[in-house]
Motif scaffolding. Structure first.
Motif, mmCIF file in Angstrom:
data_model
loop_
_atom_site.group_PDB
_atom_site.id
_atom_site.type_symbol
_atom_site.label_atom_id
_atom_site.label_comp_id
_atom_site.label_asym_id
_atom_site.label_seq_id
_atom_site.Cartn_x
_atom_site.Cartn_y
_atom_site.Cartn_z
ATOM 1 N N VAL A 66 8.431 1.700 14.419
ATOM 2 C CA VAL A 66 7.774 2.510 15.340
ATOM 3 C C VAL A 66 8.578 3.826 15.186
ATOM 4 N N PRO A 67 9.757 4.256 15.338
ATOM 5 C CA PRO A 67 10.272 5.328 15.023
ATOM 6 C C PRO A 67 9.919 5.977 13.753
ATOM 7 N N ALA A 68 9.796 5.069 12.757
ATOM 8 C CA ALA A 68 9.588 5.790 11.436
ATOM 9 C C ALA A 68 7.877 6.264 11.276
ATOM 10 N N LEU A 69 7.291 5.734 12.335
ATOM 11 C CA LEU A 69 5.838 6.021 12.421
ATOM 12 C C LEU A 69 5.592 7.479 13.179
ATOM 13 N N VAL A 70 6.548 7.901 13.649
ATOM 14 C CA VAL A 70 6.569 9.118 14.557
ATOM 15 C C VAL A 70 6.256 10.422 13.659
ATOM 16 N N PRO A 71 6.713 10.725 12.553
ATOM 17 C CA PRO A 71 6.450 11.708 11.926
ATOM 18 C C PRO A 71 5.020 11.960 11.389
ATOM 19 N N PHE A 72 4.385 10.701 11.135
ATOM 20 C CA PHE A 72 3.077 10.535 10.769
ATOM 21 C C PHE A 72 2.039 10.864 11.773
ATOM 22 N N LEU A 73 2.475 10.278 12.769
ATOM 23 C CA LEU A 73 1.501 10.423 14.113
ATOM 24 C C LEU A 73 1.499 11.995 14.411
ATOM 25 N N ALA B 3 13.481 -0.664 7.770
ATOM 26 C CA ALA B 3 12.082 -0.271 7.970
ATOM 27 C C ALA B 3 11.892 1.362 7.751
ATOM 28 N N PRO B 4 12.916 2.108 7.676
ATOM 29 C CA PRO B 4 12.363 3.601 6.907
ATOM 30 C C PRO B 4 12.055 3.590 5.744
ATOM 31 N N VAL B 5 12.699 2.510 4.825
ATOM 32 C CA VAL B 5 12.386 2.672 3.490
ATOM 33 C C VAL B 5 11.138 1.936 3.174
ATOM 34 N N LEU B 6 10.843 1.047 4.063
ATOM 35 C CA LEU B 6 9.250 0.297 3.905
ATOM 36 C C LEU B 6 8.119 1.201 4.266
ATOM 37 N N VAL B 7 8.436 1.779 5.433
ATOM 38 C CA VAL B 7 7.423 2.353 6.309
ATOM 39 C C VAL B 7 6.931 3.962 5.587
ATOM 40 N N THR B 8 8.226 4.736 5.476
ATOM 41 C CA THR B 8 7.921 6.131 4.897
ATOM 42 C C THR B 8 7.395 6.317 3.683
ATOM 43 N N PRO B 9 7.745 5.508 2.498
ATOM 44 C CA PRO B 9 7.019 5.824 1.135
ATOM 45 C C PRO B 9 5.400 5.194 1.138
ATOM 46 N N LEU B 10 5.220 4.039 2.025
ATOM 47 C CA LEU B 10 4.033 3.512 2.372
ATOM 48 C C LEU B 10 3.011 4.645 2.961
ATOM 49 N N LEU B 11 3.357 5.116 4.094
ATOM 50 C CA LEU B 11 2.485 6.173 4.824
ATOM 51 C C LEU B 11 2.615 7.405 4.010
ATOM 52 N N ALA B 12 3.536 7.745 3.336
ATOM 53 C CA ALA B 12 3.421 8.907 2.645
ATOM 54 C C ALA B 12 2.633 8.958 1.419
ATOM 55 N N SER C 238 -1.473 1.666 7.291
ATOM 56 C CA SER C 238 -0.592 0.863 8.273
ATOM 57 C C SER C 238 -1.027 -0.766 8.225
ATOM 58 N N PRO C 239 -2.257 -0.951 8.129
ATOM 59 C CA PRO C 239 -2.297 -2.628 7.765
ATOM 60 C C PRO C 239 -1.560 -3.265 6.724
ATOM 61 N N TRP C 240 -1.111 -2.478 5.694
ATOM 62 C CA TRP C 240 0.002 -3.366 4.985
ATOM 63 C C TRP C 240 1.207 -3.553 5.625
ATOM 64 N N LEU C 241 1.519 -2.927 6.820
ATOM 65 C CA LEU C 241 2.689 -3.039 7.482
ATOM 66 C C LEU C 241 2.831 -4.593 8.201
ATOM 67 N N VAL C 242 1.884 -5.232 8.084
ATOM 68 C CA VAL C 242 1.737 -6.719 8.550
ATOM 69 C C VAL C 242 2.452 -7.853 7.722
ATOM 70 N N VAL C 243 2.753 -7.312 6.494
ATOM 71 C CA VAL C 243 3.147 -8.047 5.286
ATOM 72 C C VAL C 243 4.463 -8.710 5.625
#
Length: 379
Positions: free
Chosen positions: A23-30, A142-151, A158-163
């Motif tokens: 969730v914190p890793a989502l913040v810059p993209f929001l 989490a940041p290593v997974l979330v940031t590259p995917l959303l970048a 974001s649906p891939w984050l259910v994996v």
């Protein structure tokens, strides 16, 4: 066999706790894609942390009343589904609800999983530390997974984050089935034998609250104190890496010294370690960041087992408080640390965290090692 079961539970723990860091890793993209301001994104983060911390003891009480092993995979998928849905709508209200759903899943997972981990570990502090390590690694990754995917794909990916949640549920399912039979019944009988020590549990909860304020304050501001950019990233890497080392070290120290003695030593060492972060010159600061993380995380898995042994008839409640409510208190106190940084300086704010570590050490000295019933999961 016991080590394999705990290892699989630890993998599942990583699969669900990744959403606490996601969730914190989502913040810059929001902010970048939707133009959310600080208040809006703070509300999103609060939706996950506050709901999870408040509801977790409720799930703990339910776990004490009914055995609900099915809740573990269901909660893991729920946590992943909430984060996955957070990026597919432009509605702030729906985004908030999706993140709240993820927090609900995280809250539902911990009490029942801590109960099963207690049975699988069969009294081993080292094995229980490996279960806790899984959660630490999940949060840190989490940041290593979330940031590259959303970048690459933006919030629409974001649906891939259910994996991670789905994979964690599949990995954990065989262990849940194995521990929900006769072994779980024997574990439940062991839990029910003993007397609840609410006074000691209350003091332990305060220890965890003070520890949480220190660690969350460090994790929120140490990157800025290090100078941001690459230097800040290194500081966070050292902090998270030190936390992983401390989690495993705490279990080994407890096996040799006992849990309370190990906890006292760790918190005594945390005071100069945190102070060294602001007093040490130049690169030496990173050494003290590592020392602070190790000393603050060494008692982490010990909190859970101590809480369960102080409340042998309510191990679900104990797990919910020690893993949820008390830990999240640090997040609620972080705005106060920020206020000190703005009114005085960041150096003063981080220096105050060393003072907050002192009552954690003093309170730990009032605790005694509880008698521990034997908990087994297999002949």
């Amino acid at each position: 066999m016991r080590a394999n079961k705990v290892g699989m539970l630890a993998a599942g723990h990583a699969g669900v706790d990744v959403y606490q860091g996601a969730v914190p890793a989502l913040v810059p993209f929001l902010v970048a894609e939707r133009g959310y301001g600080y208040v809006a994104v703070s509300g999103v983060v609060l939706a996950a942390t506050l709901l999870s911390s408040v509801v977790q003891p409720v799930f703990g009480a339910l776990a004490d009343r009914w055995r609900m092993p099915w809740l573990i995979p269901a909660s893991m998928v729920t946590a992943g589904l909430g984060v996955a849905l957070s990026g597919v709508t432009d509605s702030y209200a729906l985004t908030w609800l999706a993140v709240a759903l993820s927090g609900l899943g995280v809250a539902a997972y911990h009490p029942e999983s801590a109960r099963l981990a207690r049975i699988a570990s069969a009294g081993s502090h080292v094995r229980m530390s490996w279960f806790s390590l899984g959660g630490t690694l999940g949060f840190a990754s989490a940041p290593v997974l979330v940031t590259p995917l959303l970048a690459v794909g933006g919030l629409g990916a974001s649906p891939w984050l259910v994996v991670p949640g789905v994979v964690g549920a599949l990995v954990t399912l065989p262990v849940i089935l194995a521990l929900s039979g006769r072994g779980a019944a024997r574990g439940a009988a062991a839990e029910a034998s003993g007397r609840d020590d609410w006074a000691s549990f209350a003091r332990l909860t305060l220890v965890i609250v003070f520890r949480s304020v220190v660690y969350v304050g460090l994790s929120a501001f140490v990157a800025l104190y290090a100078g941001g950019g690459a230097a800040g990233a290194v500081a966070l890497f050292v902090l998270f890496g030190g936390g992983a080392v401390g989690t495993v070290l705490g279990g080994r120290l407890a096996a040799r010294w006992g849990r309370v003695r190990a906890m006292r030593a760790a918190y005594a060492a945390s005071v100069p370690a945190v102070a060294g972060v602001v007093l040490a010159p130049g690169p030496l600061m990173y050494v003290f960041v590592a020392a602070a993380a190790i000393t603050l995380y060494a008692p982490f898995s010990l909190h859970v087992t101590l809480g369960q042994d102080y409340l042998p008839r309510r191990v679900g409640t104990a797990g919910g408080v020690t893993l949820g409510l008390a830990v999240s208190a640090g997040g609620l106190a972080s705005p106060l640390v920020g206020w000190v940084a703005e009114t005085a300086s960041l150096r003063v704010a981080l220096g105050c965290l060393a003072l907050v570590a002192i009552p954690a050490w003093l309170l730990s000295r009032t605790l005694a090692e509880p008698s521990r019933p034997a908990v087994t999961s297999e002949p």
